[in-house]
Design a protein around this motif. Structure first.
Motif, PDB file in Angstrom:
ATOM      1  N   PHE A 125       0.810  -1.217   0.000  1.00  0.00           N
ATOM      2  CA  PHE A 125       0.000   0.000   0.000  1.00  0.00           C
ATOM      3  C   PHE A 125       0.845   1.270   0.000  1.00  0.00           C
ATOM      4  O   PHE A 125       0.333   2.351   0.283  1.00  0.00           O
ATOM      5  CB  PHE A 125      -0.938  -0.001   1.214  1.00  0.00           C
ATOM      6  N   GLU A 126       2.113   1.133  -0.319  1.00  0.00           N
ATOM      7  CA  GLU A 126       2.993   2.303  -0.351  1.00  0.00           C
ATOM      8  C   GLU A 126       2.474   3.304  -1.387  1.00  0.00           C
ATOM      9  O   GLU A 126       2.181   2.958  -2.523  1.00  0.00           O
ATOM     10  CB  GLU A 126       4.413   1.867  -0.714  1.00  0.00           C
ATOM     11  N   GLY A 127       2.341   4.537  -0.969  1.00  0.00           N
ATOM     12  CA  GLY A 127       1.838   5.569  -1.885  1.00  0.00           C
ATOM     13  C   GLY A 127       0.336   5.729  -1.860  1.00  0.00           C
ATOM     14  O   GLY A 127      -0.199   6.658  -2.465  1.00  0.00           O
ATOM     15  N   MET A 128      -0.381   4.812  -1.199  1.00  0.00           N
ATOM     16  CA  MET A 128      -1.836   4.926  -1.088  1.00  0.00           C
ATOM     17  C   MET A 128      -2.178   5.630   0.223  1.00  0.00           C
ATOM     18  O   MET A 128      -1.733   5.212   1.286  1.00  0.00           O
ATOM     19  CB  MET A 128      -2.505   3.545  -1.115  1.00  0.00           C
ATOM     20  N   SER A 129      -2.950   6.682   0.140  1.00  0.00           N
ATOM     21  CA  SER A 129      -3.290   7.439   1.344  1.00  0.00           C
ATOM     22  C   SER A 129      -4.376   6.717   2.145  1.00  0.00           C
ATOM     23  O   SER A 129      -5.319   6.166   1.584  1.00  0.00           O
ATOM     24  CB  SER A 129      -3.783   8.834   0.966  1.00  0.00           C
ATOM     25  N   ASP A 130      -4.205   6.699   3.455  1.00  0.00           N
ATOM     26  CA  ASP A 130      -5.196   6.168   4.396  1.00  0.00           C
ATOM     27  C   ASP A 130      -5.424   4.661   4.283  1.00  0.00           C
ATOM     28  O   ASP A 130      -6.436   4.157   4.752  1.00  0.00           O
ATOM     29  CB  ASP A 130      -6.543   6.891   4.245  1.00  0.00           C
ATOM     30  N   ILE A 131      -4.524   3.927   3.641  1.00  0.00           N
ATOM     31  CA  ILE A 131      -4.623   2.461   3.630  1.00  0.00           C
ATOM     32  C   ILE A 131      -3.290   1.918   4.153  1.00  0.00           C
ATOM     33  O   ILE A 131      -2.248   2.112   3.530  1.00  0.00           O
ATOM     34  CB  ILE A 131      -4.909   1.893   2.227  1.00  0.00           C
ATOM     35  N   TYR A 132      -3.338   1.266   5.308  1.00  0.00           N
ATOM     36  CA  TYR A 132      -2.123   0.760   5.932  1.00  0.00           C
ATOM     37  C   TYR A 132      -2.165  -0.746   6.172  1.00  0.00           C
ATOM     38  O   TYR A 132      -1.144  -1.350   6.466  1.00  0.00           O
ATOM     39  CB  TYR A 132      -1.896   1.472   7.277  1.00  0.00           C
ATOM     40  N   CYS A 133      -3.355  -1.334   6.076  1.00  0.00           N
ATOM     41  CA  CYS A 133      -3.465  -2.775   6.277  1.00  0.00           C
ATOM     42  C   CYS A 133      -4.635  -3.296   5.444  1.00  0.00           C
ATOM     43  O   CYS A 133      -5.432  -2.517   4.906  1.00  0.00           O
ATOM     44  CB  CYS A 133      -3.638  -3.123   7.760  1.00  0.00           C
ATOM     45  N   ASN A 134      -4.740  -4.607   5.335  1.00  0.00           N
ATOM     46  CA  ASN A 134      -5.723  -5.224   4.440  1.00  0.00           C
ATOM     47  C   ASN A 134      -7.164  -4.854   4.786  1.00  0.00           C
ATOM     48  O   ASN A 134      -7.998  -4.703   3.896  1.00  0.00           O
ATOM     49  CB  ASN A 134      -5.563  -6.749   4.477  1.00  0.00           C
ATOM     50  N   ALA A 135      -7.470  -4.711   6.057  1.00  0.00           N
ATOM     51  CA  ALA A 135      -8.850  -4.425   6.463  1.00  0.00           C
ATOM     52  C   ALA A 135      -9.332  -3.071   5.950  1.00  0.00           C
ATOM     53  O   ALA A 135     -10.537  -2.836   5.856  1.00  0.00           O
ATOM     54  CB  ALA A 135      -8.972  -4.474   7.985  1.00  0.00           C
TER      55      ALA A 135
END
Length: 512
Positions: free
Chosen positions: A427-437
């Motif tokens: 999720f590198e570079g994706m804002s507000d997504i840090y884990c699968n859930a």
């Protein structure tokens, strides 16, 4: 001539500097203006007693105290100390003192002692941002504020110490805290461990998956099967807080007044377990003077709702939006505040009112329809936001009495951290997504590719087990986490099969 001192007010988890202007002219009354509440209006009585106790005199003239900006409502008793120093300066008893270089805050007692206040950490952060030389505040709050570097923090016990400090003859020494040493020396200092849990290997596995992917989970089982014991140990297998998360979490607890005088920085993930009689305002935050609720106090940690069906339905429903947005907004006529609320929800419940539905040894004594009525207290939209439904069975005597050591939290946490590292790269570079859930529908379709055999398994599961359509995305997210735990780039059939196993409450006929 008016004299200015500076204090601070906290709105949400951010601080705003308040200018305390004091003017003494001919007359006989005291006035406080600038939208003060009752606690602020009463401060003049506390200040007068404290000043006289310290062998200084309260001017018998007209005193006007203005709290600027005047269009912001001022609440609480933290302005007492700044008002007292302003009055002493304006009356010539502290002539020439460099009071404008410091933020001053604290509640005065009638004998001049200084009581602790809330929000010292966000105030210190704002003071550094606005280039103040330092802060003078209650000694009980000094360590909390001292984790902010490049700022002099003086903790005072009484008004006399502050007066002597400004006269240049005081004994106050700056409080110094090595933030990084404080953080790394106490990180992961938990009192509980999964090694204490006998048996329940399948439940530990489910909680490991929940921790690895940031998934919400619900534990369903009879009384005494270990649901609460397992849930309380979940923070011990989550990845350690980083310094940014620790500061953010500490700010929230500082604003809520939950830090003790010995605390400076929170180094372990919070675990909040409110009683089922809690109100919706206490859970999400708010009130006449907005304060963070339990979901914000659980930010970067775990919110545990024991006996989920016993909570009022209105209380559970207000969680639905924060679970998705990971933030709660409290709106009032004069202000709007935002509190972060990124937490893992872990709930537990009995399968029925008597607690023994599906029990291997005891019979359920509930009348027909009681089980379904009991489960219906938890709404479908809320269950839709819970990824793992885990059935907990009682531990038998052989496992309870076994001397075989159980796996420790540290060993489980290492696997969780490896899975989180894989997700961080994904999720590198994706804002507000840090884990699968946290994946939305678009990201899920893009990242989680299911082969033909996997799609066939999903189809059969939907048809044979009566799984709802809303379970589809949840199964894929959980299977992606299971694959990460095994180090697999692709989602395989066995990963999907394990994820399907954790959808008990979606099965038609589960509750009779």
């Amino acid at each position: 001539m008016p004299v200015k001192t500076f204090s601070s007010a906290v709105f949400g988890i951010e601080a705003t500097t308040i200018t305390v202007e004091v003017n003494i002219t001919s007359g006989t009354r005291y006035y406080i203006v600038g939208l003060p509440d009752n606690a602020v209006r009463e401060s003049m009585l506390r200040v007068e007693s404290a000043v006289n106790t310290c062998q200084f005199h309260m001017p018998r003239q007209k005193i006007v105290v203005n709290l600027a900006p005047a269009d912001i409502r001022k609440e609480g008793s933290s302005y007492d100390l700044a008002i007292a120093i302003g009055i002493l300066s304006a009356s010539g008893q502290l002539e020439g003192a460099a009071t404008g270089a410091y933020l001053i805050l604290g509640e005065l007692s009638l004998d001049g002692s200084i009581q602790p206040v809330r929000g010292a950490l966000p105030i210190a952060i704002q003071a550094r941002r606005e280039k103040f030389k330092g802060i003078i505040l209650p000694k009980a709050n000094a360590r909390e504020a001292a984790i902010v570097s490049d700022l002099e923090i003086y903790g005072a016990e009484n008004l006399l110490q502050v007066i002597e400090f400004f006269k240049g003859a005081g004994s106050l020494k700056p409080t110094v805290v090595d933030t990084r040493d404080e953080f790394f020396s106490n990180i992961n200092n938990y009192k509980t461990d999964f090694a204490d849990v006998k048996g329940q290997e399948n439940i530990k596995r489910a909680l490991e998956i929940a921790a690895a992917g940031g998934h919400n989970a619900i534990l369903i089982g009879p009384p005494g099967s270990g649901k609460t014991m397992l849930a309380k140990r979940l923070p011990t297998i989550l990845p350690p807080l980083n310094l940014h998360e620790a500061l953010e979490t500490t700010k929230i607890h500082s604003v809520a007044g939950k830090l003790s005088a010995t605390d400076s920085l929170m180094t372990i993930r919070p675990f909040r377990s409110p009683h089922h009689t809690i109100s919706d305002v206490a859970l999400v935050g708010g009130g006449a003077y907005p304060q963070p609720g339990e979901i914000s106090l659980a930010h970067n940690g775990v919110l545990f709702l024991d006996e989920l069906p016993e909570f009022k339905r209105s209380v559970l429903e207000v969680m639905r939006q924060p679970l998705e947005e990971r933030r709660v907004t409290i709106s009032r006529s004069r202000l709007t505040v935002d509190y972060p609320a990124s937490f893992m929800l872990i709930a537990s419940m009995n399968p029925c009112p008597c607690g023994y539905y599906n029990h291997p040894d005891k019979e359920c004594t509930c009348p027909p329809g009681a089980v379904q009525k009991y489960l219906s207290k938890v709404s479908g939209p809320l269950l839709d936001r819970i990824d793992l439904h885990v059935e907990v069975t009682p531990v038998n005597f052989t496992e309870l009495s076994s001397d075989r050591p159980a796996e420790s939290s540290e060993a489980i946490r290492e696997r969780v951290m490896r899975a989180r590292e894989i997700q961080a790269k994904r999720f590198e570079g994706m804002s507000d997504i840090y884990c699968n859930a946290q994946m939305d529908a678009g990201t899920l379709r893009k990242i989680c590719r299911i082969n033909e055999a996997g799609q066939l398994l999903l189809k059969k599961a939907m048809e044979r087990l009566g799984l709802s359509a809303r379970a589809y995305d949840r199964i894929i997210k959980v299977s992606r986490t299971v694959a990460d735990l095994t180090g697999s780039e692709d989602i395989k059939i066995e990963h999907l099969a394990e994820a399907i196993h954790y959808r008990s409450l979606d099965r038609e006929g589960w509750a009779g």
